[in-house]
Design a protein around this motif. Sequence first.
Motif, PDB file in Angstrom:
ATOM      1  N   UNK A 124     -56.261 -22.317 -28.391  1.00 36.69           N
ATOM      2  CA  UNK A 124     -55.386 -23.387 -28.868  1.00 36.69           C
ATOM      3  C   UNK A 124     -55.578 -24.668 -28.057  1.00 36.69           C
ATOM      4  N   UNK A 125     -55.551 -24.558 -26.754  1.00 33.16           N
ATOM      5  CA  UNK A 125     -55.693 -25.743 -25.899  1.00 33.16           C
ATOM      6  C   UNK A 125     -57.088 -26.362 -26.060  1.00 33.16           C
ATOM      7  N   UNK A 126     -58.084 -25.511 -26.258  1.00 34.69           N
ATOM      8  CA  UNK A 126     -59.441 -26.008 -26.457  1.00 34.69           C
ATOM      9  C   UNK A 126     -59.541 -26.775 -27.777  1.00 34.69           C
ATOM     10  N   UNK A 127     -58.929 -26.231 -28.833  1.00 33.28           N
ATOM     11  CA  UNK A 127     -58.972 -26.883 -30.139  1.00 33.28           C
ATOM     12  C   UNK A 127     -58.251 -28.225 -30.116  1.00 33.28           C
ATOM     13  N   UNK A 128     -57.179 -28.320 -29.322  1.00 30.70           N
ATOM     14  CA  UNK A 128     -56.418 -29.574 -29.221  1.00 30.70           C
ATOM     15  C   UNK A 128     -57.044 -30.559 -28.238  1.00 30.70           C
ATOM     16  N   UNK A 129     -58.031 -30.104 -27.469  1.00 29.00           N
ATOM     17  CA  UNK A 129     -58.710 -30.982 -26.514  1.00 29.00           C
ATOM     18  C   UNK A 129     -57.861 -31.337 -25.301  1.00 29.00           C
ATOM     19  N   UNK A 130     -56.998 -30.435 -24.907  1.00 24.66           N
ATOM     20  CA  UNK A 130     -56.149 -30.666 -23.723  1.00 24.66           C
ATOM     21  C   UNK A 130     -56.366 -29.543 -22.720  1.00 24.66           C
ATOM     22  N   UNK A 131     -56.087 -29.854 -21.452  1.00 24.68           N
ATOM     23  CA  UNK A 131     -56.316 -28.875 -20.395  1.00 24.68           C
ATOM     24  C   UNK A 131     -55.143 -27.916 -20.262  1.00 24.68           C
ATOM     25  N   UNK A 132     -55.472 -26.677 -19.948  1.00 17.77           N
ATOM     26  CA  UNK A 132     -54.428 -25.699 -19.662  1.00 17.77           C
ATOM     27  C   UNK A 132     -53.634 -26.123 -18.436  1.00 17.77           C
ATOM     28  N   UNK A 133     -52.356 -25.782 -18.370  1.00 11.34           N
ATOM     29  CA  UNK A 133     -51.580 -26.041 -17.148  1.00 11.34           C
ATOM     30  C   UNK A 133     -52.248 -25.404 -15.929  1.00 11.34           C
ATOM     31  N   UNK A 134     -52.073 -26.030 -14.797  1.00 10.63           N
ATOM     32  CA  UNK A 134     -52.670 -25.558 -13.548  1.00 10.63           C
ATOM     33  C   UNK A 134     -52.080 -24.207 -13.138  1.00 10.63           C
ATOM     34  N   UNK A 135     -52.935 -23.360 -12.570  1.00  9.16           N
ATOM     35  CA  UNK A 135     -52.471 -22.068 -12.068  1.00  9.16           C
ATOM     36  C   UNK A 135     -51.703 -22.281 -10.767  1.00  9.16           C
ATOM     37  N   UNK A 136     -50.477 -21.792 -10.696  1.00 10.67           N
ATOM     38  CA  UNK A 136     -49.628 -21.914  -9.502  1.00 10.67           C
ATOM     39  C   UNK A 136     -49.448 -20.540  -8.876  1.00 10.67           C
ATOM     40  N   UNK A 137     -49.851 -20.405  -7.599  1.00 15.41           N
ATOM     41  CA  UNK A 137     -49.754 -19.110  -6.928  1.00 15.41           C
ATOM     42  C   UNK A 137     -48.408 -18.901  -6.256  1.00 15.41           C
ATOM     43  N   UNK A 138     -47.846 -19.965  -5.693  1.00 11.40           N
ATOM     44  CA  UNK A 138     -46.540 -19.851  -5.049  1.00 11.40           C
ATOM     45  C   UNK A 138     -45.940 -21.234  -4.879  1.00 11.40           C
ATOM     46  N   UNK A 139     -44.656 -21.284  -4.541  1.00  8.86           N
ATOM     47  CA  UNK A 139     -43.976 -22.557  -4.268  1.00  8.86           C
ATOM     48  C   UNK A 139     -43.373 -22.551  -2.858  1.00  8.86           C
ATOM     49  N   UNK A 140     -43.977 -21.775  -1.982  1.00  6.99           N
ATOM     50  CA  UNK A 140     -43.515 -21.772  -0.605  1.00  6.99           C
ATOM     51  C   UNK A 140     -43.832 -23.118   0.045  1.00  6.99           C
TER      52      UNK A 140
END
Length: 326
Positions: A40-56
Amino acid sequence: PDMDSICSAYAYAYLKNLIDQNNQYVPVRLGSANKNAKALFSRLGIELPTLLKDVKPRVREVIKTPRFTVRETDPLYSVIDIFTKHRPTVLPGFDDNDNYVNLLTSDDINAFFLRENNGSRLVYSITEENIEKVIPGKFIKKAGKTVDAPVMVGAMEFDQFEKRLTAISQKPILVTGLRDRVIRRALKEGIPGLVITGLSDPEDLFGFNFADFNGFIYLSELDTAATIRYLRLSNTVKTILNSDRASQSIQADMLFDDAKDLLINSDERGYSVFDGDKWIGFVTRRCFLNKPKQKLILVDHNEIDQSVLGIEDAEIVEIIDHHRLA
């Protein structure tokens, strides 16, 4: 994360950035996107949200950038002036090529003065430029080099002066008033520098021949006691700036709590902060008084055990979810 989780994060961040110009909203995901979401994101030409490992919270959230800095070639007088007027906890030091060296603290200055009183004759590293910055007066001759030498005062009876001058293992910079025999004997000895106090007019030295003298000659407008004090403060910062920064530095991505414990259990007043090999600032004990909190908006599956690592340290400002509130 499933399709509705990723799309909700992206769409709501987009909406919030449109209606709230005072903050920046960044969509993130907590795991790998499935193939449908990627398509879906590829078809719309937008980047996937960034991967977040933690919020420490991490060190980069509390680092300071300096109001003042010093160079290795600056006189100690400049450092003391900054600490006296502005009272910083630490002062970053750089070399003349703008390369970061280390942090300078009031402890380093105290150590310098303590060494001055340990009974031994100290060797100072003094540049002609620093003498001009610190001591009111003028040069009548320059040697064009940094002088590493002890300081001696020519204020004693001549025979005693001559005996001490020849006994010193390293030829000193001589500080003296207009004493004819003392000056001529010092010139003959080939000292690296001569500071004559209480003079401002070179005409007062008529009768002296400095043509064969290879050191510097400076006329100080101050009295001998003040000249000696300021000459010592012409010493370069490099002599008190520890170039071994390995034990006084941390990385920007270090956890806040780990860095706090490290600093509390050390004798340091602060740590240099690096992003890889690049110096980006510093932290002091004051930086760890208040723990920073990442602001979060939870969309879809908001239960703690399904959410991001470290959420207990974060500030949840909104929840948008079609599941139960937990």
